[in-house]
Scaffold this active site. Structure first.
Site, PDB file in Angstrom:
ATOM      1  N   HIS A  99      12.552   5.007  15.334  1.00 60.26           N
ATOM      2  CA  HIS A  99      12.381   5.361  13.918  1.00 60.26           C
ATOM      3  C   HIS A  99      13.227   6.599  13.586  1.00 60.26           C
ATOM      4  CE1 HIS A  99      10.106   6.853  10.378  1.00 60.26           C
ATOM      5  NE2 HIS A  99       9.943   5.567  10.147  1.00 60.26           N
TER       6      HIS A  99
ATOM      7  N   HIS B 164       6.020   4.343  14.343  1.00 58.36           N
ATOM      8  CA  HIS B 164       6.406   5.123  13.166  1.00 58.36           C
ATOM      9  C   HIS B 164       5.224   5.690  12.381  1.00 58.36           C
ATOM     10  CE1 HIS B 164       5.142   1.543  11.081  1.00 58.36           C
ATOM     11  NE2 HIS B 164       5.274   2.158   9.939  1.00 58.36           N
TER      12      HIS B 164
ATOM     13  N   GLU C 167      -0.869  -9.034  -1.091  1.00 61.34           N
ATOM     14  CA  GLU C 167      -1.434  -8.429   0.133  1.00 61.34           C
ATOM     15  C   GLU C 167      -2.601  -7.504  -0.217  1.00 61.34           C
ATOM     16  OE1 GLU C 167       0.582  -5.509   2.812  1.00 61.34           O
ATOM     17  OE2 GLU C 167       0.764  -7.184   4.174  1.00 61.34           O
TER      18      GLU C 167
ATOM     19  N   ARG D  58       2.453   7.961  10.862  1.00 59.68           N
ATOM     20  CA  ARG D  58       2.277   9.416  10.789  1.00 59.68           C
ATOM     21  C   ARG D  58       1.178   9.894  11.717  1.00 59.68           C
ATOM     22  NH1 ARG D  58       3.405  11.493   4.787  1.00 59.68           N
ATOM     23  NH2 ARG D  58       4.705   9.766   4.211  1.00 59.68           N
TER      24      ARG D  58
ATOM     25  N   GLU E 166      -1.809   5.044   3.253  1.00 57.44           N
ATOM     26  CA  GLU E 166      -1.853   3.636   2.837  1.00 57.44           C
ATOM     27  C   GLU E 166      -3.262   3.154   2.462  1.00 57.44           C
ATOM     28  OE1 GLU E 166      -0.270   4.827   5.462  1.00 57.44           O
ATOM     29  OE2 GLU E 166       1.805   4.083   5.469  1.00 57.44           O
TER      30      GLU E 166
ATOM     31  N   ASP F 245       0.800  -1.225   0.000  1.00 56.98           N
ATOM     32  CA  ASP F 245       0.000   0.000   0.000  1.00 56.98           C
ATOM     33  C   ASP F 245       0.835   1.279   0.000  1.00 56.98           C
ATOM     34  OD1 ASP F 245       1.084  -0.163   2.519  1.00 56.98           O
ATOM     35  OD2 ASP F 245      -0.771  -0.773   3.503  1.00 56.98           O
TER      36      ASP F 245
HETATM   37  N1  UDP Z   1      11.348  -3.732  10.943  1.00 53.93           N
HETATM   38  C1  UDP Z   1      12.743  -3.793  10.919  1.00 53.93           C
HETATM   39  N2  UDP Z   1      13.461  -3.003  11.774  1.00 53.93           N
HETATM   40  C2  UDP Z   1      12.868  -2.123  12.648  1.00 53.93           C
HETATM   41  C3  UDP Z   1      11.441  -2.044  12.645  1.00 53.93           C
HETATM   42  C4  UDP Z   1      10.713  -2.870  11.777  1.00 53.93           C
HETATM   43  O1  UDP Z   1      13.314  -4.575  10.142  1.00 53.93           O
HETATM   44  O2  UDP Z   1      13.586  -1.424  13.401  1.00 53.93           O
HETATM   45  C5  UDP Z   1      10.590  -4.590   9.987  1.00 53.93           C
HETATM   46  C6  UDP Z   1       9.503  -5.455  10.605  1.00 53.93           C
HETATM   47  O3  UDP Z   1      10.000  -6.717  10.981  1.00 53.93           O
HETATM   48  C7  UDP Z   1       8.493  -5.588   9.461  1.00 53.93           C
HETATM   49  C8  UDP Z   1       8.670  -4.307   8.703  1.00 53.93           C
HETATM   50  O4  UDP Z   1       9.916  -3.743   9.094  1.00 53.93           O
HETATM   51  O5  UDP Z   1       8.839  -6.649   8.595  1.00 53.93           O
HETATM   52  C9  UDP Z   1       7.513  -3.406   9.100  1.00 53.93           C
HETATM   53  O6  UDP Z   1       7.760  -2.198   8.623  1.00 53.93           O
HETATM   54  P1  UDP Z   1       7.059  -0.913   9.188  1.00 53.93           P
HETATM   55  O7  UDP Z   1       6.682  -1.138  10.603  1.00 53.93           O
HETATM   56  O8  UDP Z   1       7.982   0.204   8.844  1.00 53.93           O
HETATM   57  O9  UDP Z   1       5.809  -0.777   8.212  1.00 53.93           O
HETATM   58  P2  UDP Z   1       4.327  -1.329   8.212  1.00 53.93           P
HETATM   59  O10 UDP Z   1       4.343  -2.816   8.325  1.00 53.93           O
HETATM   60  O11 UDP Z   1       3.597  -0.650   9.324  1.00 53.93           O
HETATM   61  O12 UDP Z   1       3.836  -0.895   6.874  1.00 53.93           O
END
Ligand code: UDP
Length: 385
Positions: free
Chosen positions: A246, A213, A117, A215, A131, A95
């Site tokens: 973050h 993280h 997804e 917004r 998203e 997304d």
């Molecule tokens: N992740 C990582 N290091 C970190 C924080 C998250 O590798 O310090 C990984 C986590 O395991 C997952 C992905 O990043 O696979 C999730 O990304 P994020 O939380 O940025 O995005 P969202 O899933 O909310 O879109």
């Protein structure tokens, strides 16, 4: 069959990795990977960990990039690659701006799009922003919708997408985290800490992982989360509270000012994926506003307190693996305290199958694509016209 997979951000790289591995095992598939550079520094280590070769690189990232500029650069850059490569199919994931703009470029060039997804919804365009809008628009453009769960498939059908174009596969992020967990036994997520702090955290009875993280949580939300962690750290001194922070400067400032001086809190730099998976695996439970972490926590049998008011991953909440706690100080402190003090609640939240997948989603996606290409004599467009 030539497939172009487009990757922009770290979660896309993580969730595409099993698909790219599965493509390499499937005869007759030529999988090309394009990295747009939306989050270049975070994507490259993931590609290295999963041993993925990149066929095309764009460089769309700018300092203080805005969504309109980013969307335009991805649209134009991906169009150039489509014209040069003429793939039979484009795969996009999730997304992000990369996902949406790439799907739009493929749509304009009459290249069918497979959306990995598909069907996650909060039905609130502002949460998460942008998203929710991105994934809804991709659903309008895609020809193949790979839905992780029954609820995701139902959401797509409800929007009028023909049932025969929706495939229930599970989430490829579960394939990735299970694959990673088997390879990170000796990875130390605390390696960046100085010696004294590291042994302090290592000697704690339990570890709780915190991430933030989104917004929507910048400002008051992140302040409340940090204050709640400070309260919890004082109330439970035998527990280590570990927070990979973050890169957003506001998150960093807030975490540093509320938590920087607390002995049983460790503020870490953002961790690379293997270190992060190791930390999740070693944690008692997780406090997070991340989408991917809700899924990964469920697969690793680690309860997740979700610091959001709504989630497109309600399966974890319904299954009892996650609790939506919002960002109010007291509700975070209360929920975390209950998890630390009630063994029964904790065990209930760890039990049961992961509702997001079983680790075989990528194989299913490749089997579906191979079947569709076989049926239609390689012209996927004919199948979707
Ligand atoms: N992740 C990582 N290091 C970190 C924080 C998250 O590798 O310090 C990984 C986590 O395991 C997952 C992905 O990043 O696979 C999730 O990304 P994020 O939380 O940025 O995005 P969202 O899933 O909310 O879109």
């Amino acid at each position: 069959m030539k497939i172009l997979a487009v990757v922009g951000t770290r979660p896309e790289a993580v969730k595409f990795a099993p698909v790219i591995h599965a493509a390499a095992r499937q005869p007759g598939i030529d999988m090309q990977v394009c990295v747009t550079g939306q989050h270049r520094a975070l994507v490259d280590p993931v590609l290295k960990f999963f041993d993925i070769a990149v066929s095309h690189r764009l460089s769309v990232m700018r300092h203080n990039q805005d969504l309109a500029g980013l969307t335009t650069r991805v649209l134009e850059g991906v169009r150039g690659i489509l014209l040069a490569e003429r793939p039979d199919l484009m795969l996009v994931q999730g997304d992000t701006a990369t996902c949406f703009a790439s799907a739009l470029a493929a749509f304009y060039e009459r290249v069918p799009v497979g959306h990995v997804e598909a069907g996650l919804r909060t039905h609130e365009l502002g949460a998460p922003f942008p998203e929710e809008g991105m994934r809804q628009m991709v659903s309008r453009l895609a020809a193949f919708h790979f839905a992780p769960t029954v609820a995701n498939a139902a959401a797509l059908e409800h929007e009028g997408i023909p049932a025969e174009r929706i495939y229930l596969t599970g989430n490829t992020g579960i394939d990735a985290v299970l694959w990673a967990r088997d390879r990170i036994r000796r990875t130390d997520p605390l390696a960046s800490l100085e010696k004294k702090k590291r042994s302090q955290i290592q000697s704690a009875k339990r570890r709780v992982l915190i991430t933030s993280h989104r917004r929507e949580n910048f400002g008051e939300g992140i302040r409340n989360i940090c204050e709640a962690v400070a309260t919890l750290a004082a109330r439970y001194p035998e527990t280590a509270w570990v927070f990979p922070v973050h890169p957003n400067p506001e998150v960093g400032r807030c975490a540093q000012s509320h938590l920087g001086a607390i002995a049983n809190v460790a503020l870490l730099p953002p961790l690379e994926y293997p270190q992060f998976v190791a930390l999740m695996d070693q944690s008692y439970f997780l406090i997070s506003d991340s989408g991917g972490v809700q899924e990964e926590g469920s697969a690793l049998q680690r309860p997740v307190l979700v610091t959001r008011s709504t989630s497109e991953r309600t399966e974890a909440v319904l299954e009892g693996h996650a609790l939506l706690v919002g960002t109010a100080h007291d509700s975070i402190v209360d929920a975390a305290s209950r998890l630390l003090t009630s063994r029964g609640l904790y065990e209930r939240m760890c039990s049961g199958a992961c509702p997001f997948g079983d680790g075989a989603a990528a194989n299913r996606i490749l089997a579906i694509l191979a079947r569709e290409a076989g049926v239609t004599g390689k012209s996927l467009l004919a199948a979707t016209a």
